[in-house]
Enzyme design. Structure first.
Site, PDB file in Angstrom:
ATOM      1  N   CYS A 278       0.833  -1.190   0.000  1.00 56.73           N
ATOM      2  CA  CYS A 278       0.000   0.000   0.000  1.00 56.73           C
ATOM      3  C   CYS A 278       0.877   1.253   0.000  1.00 56.73           C
ATOM      4  O   CYS A 278       1.863   1.327   0.722  1.00 56.73           O
ATOM      5  CB  CYS A 278      -0.953   0.091   1.187  1.00 56.73           C
ATOM      6  SG  CYS A 278      -2.092  -1.280   1.315  1.00 56.73           S
TER       7      CYS A 278
ATOM      8  N   ARG B 276       3.998  -0.262  -4.710  1.00 62.10           N
ATOM      9  CA  ARG B 276       3.755  -0.776  -3.356  1.00 62.10           C
ATOM     10  C   ARG B 276       2.454  -1.561  -3.254  1.00 62.10           C
ATOM     11  O   ARG B 276       2.191  -2.218  -2.252  1.00 62.10           O
ATOM     12  CB  ARG B 276       3.718   0.384  -2.362  1.00 62.10           C
ATOM     13  CG  ARG B 276       4.968   1.221  -2.355  1.00 62.10           C
ATOM     14  CD  ARG B 276       4.820   2.339  -1.355  1.00 62.10           C
ATOM     15  NE  ARG B 276       4.857   1.802  -0.011  1.00 62.10           N
ATOM     16  CZ  ARG B 276       5.953   1.734   0.728  1.00 62.10           C
ATOM     17  NH1 ARG B 276       7.083   2.179   0.273  1.00 62.10           N
ATOM     18  NH2 ARG B 276       5.903   1.233   1.936  1.00 62.10           N
TER      19      ARG B 276
ATOM     20  N   TRP C 233      -2.797  -2.800  -1.646  1.00 61.08           N
ATOM     21  CA  TRP C 233      -2.491  -4.232  -1.761  1.00 61.08           C
ATOM     22  C   TRP C 233      -3.380  -4.880  -0.709  1.00 61.08           C
ATOM     23  O   TRP C 233      -3.146  -4.737   0.496  1.00 61.08           O
ATOM     24  CB  TRP C 233      -1.017  -4.505  -1.486  1.00 61.08           C
ATOM     25  CG  TRP C 233      -0.636  -5.930  -1.724  1.00 61.08           C
ATOM     26  CD1 TRP C 233      -0.215  -6.475  -2.905  1.00 61.08           C
ATOM     27  CD2 TRP C 233      -0.622  -6.994  -0.777  1.00 61.08           C
ATOM     28  NE1 TRP C 233       0.046  -7.821  -2.734  1.00 61.08           N
ATOM     29  CE2 TRP C 233      -0.195  -8.165  -1.450  1.00 61.08           C
ATOM     30  CE3 TRP C 233      -0.944  -7.092   0.586  1.00 61.08           C
ATOM     31  CZ2 TRP C 233      -0.068  -9.408  -0.813  1.00 61.08           C
ATOM     32  CZ3 TRP C 233      -0.820  -8.328   1.219  1.00 61.08           C
ATOM     33  CH2 TRP C 233      -0.387  -9.468   0.515  1.00 61.08           C
TER      34      TRP C 233
ATOM     35  N   ASN D 295      -1.753   2.063   5.675  1.00 64.49           N
ATOM     36  CA  ASN D 295      -0.876   0.972   5.266  1.00 64.49           C
ATOM     37  C   ASN D 295      -0.547   0.202   6.531  1.00 64.49           C
ATOM     38  O   ASN D 295      -0.053   0.782   7.496  1.00 64.49           O
ATOM     39  CB  ASN D 295       0.399   1.552   4.630  1.00 64.49           C
ATOM     40  CG  ASN D 295       1.441   0.481   4.355  1.00 64.49           C
ATOM     41  OD1 ASN D 295       1.119  -0.698   4.261  1.00 64.49           O
ATOM     42  ND2 ASN D 295       2.688   0.887   4.236  1.00 64.49           N
ATOM     43  N   GLY D 296      -0.847  -1.100   6.548  1.00 70.36           N
ATOM     44  CA  GLY D 296      -0.587  -1.906   7.741  1.00 70.36           C
ATOM     45  C   GLY D 296      -1.781  -2.790   8.045  1.00 70.36           C
ATOM     46  O   GLY D 296      -2.664  -2.957   7.193  1.00 70.36           O
TER      47      GLY D 296
ATOM     48  N   GLU E 161      17.866 -17.672  -6.736  1.00 71.18           N
ATOM     49  CA  GLU E 161      17.454 -16.333  -7.164  1.00 71.18           C
ATOM     50  C   GLU E 161      16.885 -16.374  -8.591  1.00 71.18           C
ATOM     51  O   GLU E 161      15.864 -15.738  -8.877  1.00 71.18           O
ATOM     52  CB  GLU E 161      18.653 -15.372  -7.061  1.00 71.18           C
ATOM     53  CG  GLU E 161      18.399 -13.949  -7.529  1.00 71.18           C
ATOM     54  CD  GLU E 161      17.297 -13.216  -6.783  1.00 71.18           C
ATOM     55  OE1 GLU E 161      16.770 -13.743  -5.788  1.00 71.18           O
ATOM     56  OE2 GLU E 161      16.934 -12.121  -7.235  1.00 71.18           O
TER      57      GLU E 161
ATOM     58  N   LYS F  57      13.135 -15.199  -9.568  1.00 75.38           N
ATOM     59  CA  LYS F  57      12.882 -14.158 -10.578  1.00 75.38           C
ATOM     60  C   LYS F  57      11.897 -14.675 -11.618  1.00 75.38           C
ATOM     61  O   LYS F  57      10.943 -14.008 -11.980  1.00 75.38           O
ATOM     62  CB  LYS F  57      14.168 -13.768 -11.316  1.00 75.38           C
ATOM     63  CG  LYS F  57      15.146 -12.864 -10.644  1.00 75.38           C
ATOM     64  CD  LYS F  57      14.743 -11.419 -10.544  1.00 75.38           C
ATOM     65  CE  LYS F  57      13.973 -11.143  -9.286  1.00 75.38           C
ATOM     66  NZ  LYS F  57      14.718 -10.964  -8.067  1.00 75.38           N
TER      67      LYS F  57
ATOM     68  N   GLU G  87       8.256 -15.286 -10.163  1.00 77.80           N
ATOM     69  CA  GLU G  87       7.488 -14.117  -9.735  1.00 77.80           C
ATOM     70  C   GLU G  87       7.012 -13.250 -10.901  1.00 77.80           C
ATOM     71  O   GLU G  87       5.941 -12.677 -10.824  1.00 77.80           O
ATOM     72  CB  GLU G  87       8.240 -13.294  -8.683  1.00 77.80           C
ATOM     73  CG  GLU G  87       9.323 -12.398  -9.174  1.00 77.80           C
ATOM     74  CD  GLU G  87      10.015 -11.634  -8.062  1.00 77.80           C
ATOM     75  OE1 GLU G  87       9.342 -10.944  -7.301  1.00 77.80           O
ATOM     76  OE2 GLU G  87      11.262 -11.707  -7.975  1.00 77.80           O
TER      77      GLU G  87
ATOM     78  N   HIS H 296      17.898 -37.452  -4.618  1.00 78.96           N
ATOM     79  CA  HIS H 296      17.169 -37.757  -3.385  1.00 78.96           C
ATOM     80  C   HIS H 296      15.680 -37.472  -3.538  1.00 78.96           C
ATOM     81  O   HIS H 296      14.980 -37.315  -2.533  1.00 78.96           O
ATOM     82  CB  HIS H 296      17.783 -36.972  -2.224  1.00 78.96           C
ATOM     83  CG  HIS H 296      19.211 -37.338  -1.994  1.00 78.96           C
ATOM     84  ND1 HIS H 296      19.584 -38.538  -1.430  1.00 78.96           N
ATOM     85  CD2 HIS H 296      20.360 -36.703  -2.325  1.00 78.96           C
ATOM     86  CE1 HIS H 296      20.911 -38.610  -1.392  1.00 78.96           C
ATOM     87  NE2 HIS H 296      21.395 -37.511  -1.937  1.00 78.96           N
TER      88      HIS H 296
ATOM     89  N   LYS I 240       5.920  -4.383  -3.858  1.00 76.34           N
ATOM     90  CA  LYS I 240       7.257  -4.182  -3.322  1.00 76.34           C
ATOM     91  C   LYS I 240       7.125  -3.682  -1.893  1.00 76.34           C
ATOM     92  O   LYS I 240       6.151  -3.019  -1.565  1.00 76.34           O
ATOM     93  CB  LYS I 240       7.974  -3.128  -4.177  1.00 76.34           C
ATOM     94  CG  LYS I 240       9.467  -3.265  -4.107  1.00 76.34           C
ATOM     95  CD  LYS I 240      10.121  -2.505  -5.227  1.00 76.34           C
ATOM     96  CE  LYS I 240      11.612  -2.669  -5.174  1.00 76.34           C
ATOM     97  NZ  LYS I 240      12.050  -3.972  -5.686  1.00 76.34           N
TER      98      LYS I 240
HETATM   99  C1  F6R Z   1      12.056 -10.590  -5.244  1.00 74.48           C
HETATM  100  C2  F6R Z   1      11.935  -9.532  -4.259  1.00 74.48           C
HETATM  101  C3  F6R Z   1      11.569  -9.912  -2.883  1.00 74.48           C
HETATM  102  C4  F6R Z   1      12.376  -9.066  -1.867  1.00 74.48           C
HETATM  103  C5  F6R Z   1      11.870  -9.360  -0.453  1.00 74.48           C
HETATM  104  C6  F6R Z   1      12.679  -8.614   0.592  1.00 74.48           C
HETATM  105  O1  F6R Z   1      12.386 -10.090  -6.483  1.00 74.48           O
HETATM  106  O2  F6R Z   1      12.093  -8.392  -4.556  1.00 74.48           O
HETATM  107  O3  F6R Z   1      11.746 -11.265  -2.648  1.00 74.48           O
HETATM  108  O4  F6R Z   1      13.723  -9.383  -1.997  1.00 74.48           O
HETATM  109  O5  F6R Z   1      10.531  -8.997  -0.353  1.00 74.48           O
HETATM  110  O6  F6R Z   1      12.562  -7.238   0.429  1.00 74.48           O
HETATM  111  P1  F6R Z   1      13.578  -6.239   1.088  1.00 74.48           P
HETATM  112  O7  F6R Z   1      14.912  -6.514   0.507  1.00 74.48           O
HETATM  113  O8  F6R Z   1      13.053  -4.889   0.755  1.00 74.48           O
HETATM  114  O9  F6R Z   1      13.562  -6.509   2.575  1.00 74.48           O
END
Ligand code: F6R
Length: 610
Positions: free
Chosen positions: A2, A27, A76, A102-103, A482, A486, A489, A505, A605
């Site tokens: 949010c 966000r 969100w 937000n929260g 990673e 990527k 997601e 295994h 994010k």
């Molecule tokens: C994946 C991604 C997330 C962040 C995770 C931690 O591409 O961006 O997995 O890495 O949410 O976020 P931060 O680093 O902001 O604590």
């Protein structure tokens, strides 16, 4: 999660709020809304399900909504599905209060029941409406008094923006565990989730602390603590340009941020390398302190956790100390063995991830010293850590992290070298060799990124796969984690990453003709071992896309269906090069599948709710 923004000034608020929301949309993006007050129209609320564009269309870019004070929100969803009615701002029954939040209000159900018993009717499923209704309940004739009473009654995490029809010259902001900043201007002031929303208008900001309450008018901002004592909050100048948070000709922020990595890496390491040594200004660790530390505990979420996985290999090798890595969401519930002899390294791009923040607080409660690696200056994690090393990646807007990952890695290498020198765990020759290679990485990163067309070609070959496996050993395995994240997601392809030795295994039963396996084999000491795994999956019909360094390129090319060759480097530093084709592969696959790359479904994010 949010984005919130509030404006009070002398200009029309709605277009300013919409522009701020556009910059905060990363966000959260399932619905959006604004509330703007004008003497003619009173408090006018407009909300729209879906992307911000829908709200912009409904308000004619804000031109149809008049008034110089207002609040806006991009959501969100937590409580209640994405819909017009659940979008914020939430109104109180009287229509007097509008609230953005937000929260999560944890005791909302109990308060809702209490208010319903008093005859209050609720229209949404949100926890936020409870706050708006409770404001009505406590309000006599003093807005601030009602806000304080509400804050005493609620439990949970919040950043609020509140407007009241009876006090149309002011906004009230309050925070606990969710980020909130104040932006100061001439004849106007802002509240916002982060500086991206205000940078176009002002560079002067303050970061609110937990318990802070701010009263904003066009002419000034008064900040109080939870006991209503006036606070003299430090003001900071934001030093990056507006363009840093814009696409700059790229189709997506993710593409731009991938290409920015060599420069961001350079910016993060260069000032910290002086006369052949790593200099970490502001860090005071002497040999005695470091020797007393019996353990390093790395805590992070998501991609930052994957950096932690690499850091375990790097730091154990350089420091010969025990390094544990924990997902922040697990850390505080696993009774961690942390003492005052533990150094916790907390990694976070946003510096606001709620699980990471909570883990940091738990680590400090247990007596650990906390060193954080953070991108967002002034964020809560940065402020609450004993020591902080910033990654100088600039604003990262795409939900999927790329340049933050790379710069976090660069800081891990710096910490490793810095501590190793103090502890004397690497000799001078090794130290110099690692440092020289570290400085050579940005150029090698550029060489890898220059292969983007080859990677695009492989993406075009494999974008229709429904399941993709990543295998690797040692740091290759960490990069595979990673790469897999990527891909899933942003492209929504099911993907798993495995330590290659684990295949037999269980997982190898999933390999059937046509399955795609991305084999990461840049870690030369284990190249042959990994190639045995390649042979095993190939004999079961898998297509293999191999990644390795130039010195092993020929061997790889012979064994696989497609090969990506990156420059040789020290095995320890390999992730910085090897992750780049993984990011580009995910990007192009998502592009070919028509996905919304910068705003993948269900994600946001900065995860500020647990
Ligand atoms: C994946 C991604 C997330 C962040 C995770 C931690 O591409 O961006 O997995 O890495 O949410 O976020 P931060 O680093 O902001 O604590």
């Amino acid at each position: 999660m949010c984005g919130i923004v509030g404006f009070v000034g002398k200009q029309e608020a709605a277009p300013i709020l919409l522009d701020g929301l556009a910059r905060l949309e990363y966000r959260g993006y399932d619905s959006a809304g604004i509330a703007v007050y004008s003497p003619q129209d009173g408090l006018r609320v407009v909300k729209a399900k879906g992307r911000l564009q829908n709200l912009a269309e409904k308000t004619n870019g804000g031109a149809d909504v008049h008034g110089c004070i207002g609040i806006g929100h991009t959501r969100w969803a937590t409580h209640g599905e994405p819909s017009d009615v659940n979008a914020h701002p939430q109104l109180s029954e009287s229509g007097r209060f509008a609230v953005i939040h937000n929260g999560i209000i944890e005791n909302y159900a109990e308060i809702k029941e209490f208010l319903q018993e008093q005859g209050v009717t609720f229209v949404s499923q949100t926890d936020t409406e409870v706050v708006a209704q409770l404001l009505d309940h406590y309000y006599k004739d003093d807005m601030l008094d009602a806000v304080v009473k509400v804050l005493h009654r609620i439990e949970g995490a919040y950043a609020f923006g509140i407007v009241c029809e009876d006090c149309p010259d002011r906004l009230i902001a309050a925070r606990k565990d969710s980020p909130l900043i104040i932006g100061y201007g001439e004849d106007f002031n802002f509240l916002a989730s982060d500086v991206t929303a205000v940078i176009k208008h002002t560079r002067e900001v303050s970061y609110l602390d937990d318990g802070d309450i701010a009263v904003l008018t066009a002419s000034g901002v008064a900040i109080y603590d939870s006991l209503l004592q006036r606070q003299d909050k430090a003001r900071h100048q934001v030093d990056w340009e507006v363009s840093a948070a814009e696409k700059g000709g790229y189709e997506h922020f993710m593409a731009k941020e991938i290409m920015e990595q060599p420069e961001a890496f350079r910016k993060t390491i260069s000032p910290r390398i002086q006369e052949g040594a790593v200099v970490l200004d502001g860090l005071c660790f002497d040999r005695e302190t470091l020797e007393r530390m019996d353990k390093l505990y790395i805590i992070a979420c998501g991609s930052s956790y994957h950096v932690g996985m690499v850091a375990k290999y790097t730091l154990e090798k350089l420091l010969r100390k025990n390094v544990e890595v924990s997902l922040a969401s697990e850390f505080r519930y696993c009774d961690p063995i942390v003492t005052e002899r533990t150094l916790c390294i907390v990694i976070s791009q946003s510096g606001e991830t709620i699980d990471t923040l909570a883990a940091l607080r738990e680590a400090k409660r247990l007596g650990a010293r906390v060193l954080s690696i953070v991108n967002v200056v002034g964020s809560t994690i940065a402020r609450e850590s004993d020591d902080v090393l910033y990654t100088w990646a600039g604003p990262e807007i795409a939900v999927a992290t790329t340049k933050a990952y790379s710069t976090q890695l660069s800081v891990v290498y710096l910490i490793g070298l810095y501590f190793a020198r103090i502890l004397g765990t690497v000799n001078g020759g090794e130290y110099a060799a690692i440092l020289t290679e570290l400085q050579a990485l940005p150029e090698k990163m550029e060489q890898v990124l220059a292969q983007k067309e080859t990677i695009q070609y492989y993406a075009s070959r494999y974008f229709n796969h429904e399941s993709i496996f990543f295998i690797g050993r040692n740091v290759d395995y960490a990069v595979g984690m990673e790469g897999s994240l990527k891909l899933k997601e942003i492209s929504y392809i099911h993907s798993e990453a495995y330590a290659a030795g684990e295949l037999k295994h269980g997982t190898i039963s999933l390999i059937e003709p046509g399955a795609l396996v991305v084999a990461l084999a840049g870690h030369t000491p284990l190249f042959e071992k990994l190639m045995s795994n390649v042979v095993e999956v190939k004999s079961r019909g898998a297509d293999v896309l191999g990644v390795t360094v130039a010195s092993r390129g020929a061997a790889m090319e012979k064994a696989v269906d497609g090969a990506l060759i990156i420059p040789d480097t020290l095995p320890m530093l390999l992730p910085s090069l090897e992750v780049l084709p993984m990011q580009l592969f995910a990007y192009y696959v998502a592009l070919m599948r028509g996905c919304d790359i910068d705003k993948p479904r269900n994600l946001a994010k900065s995860v500020t709710v647990e």
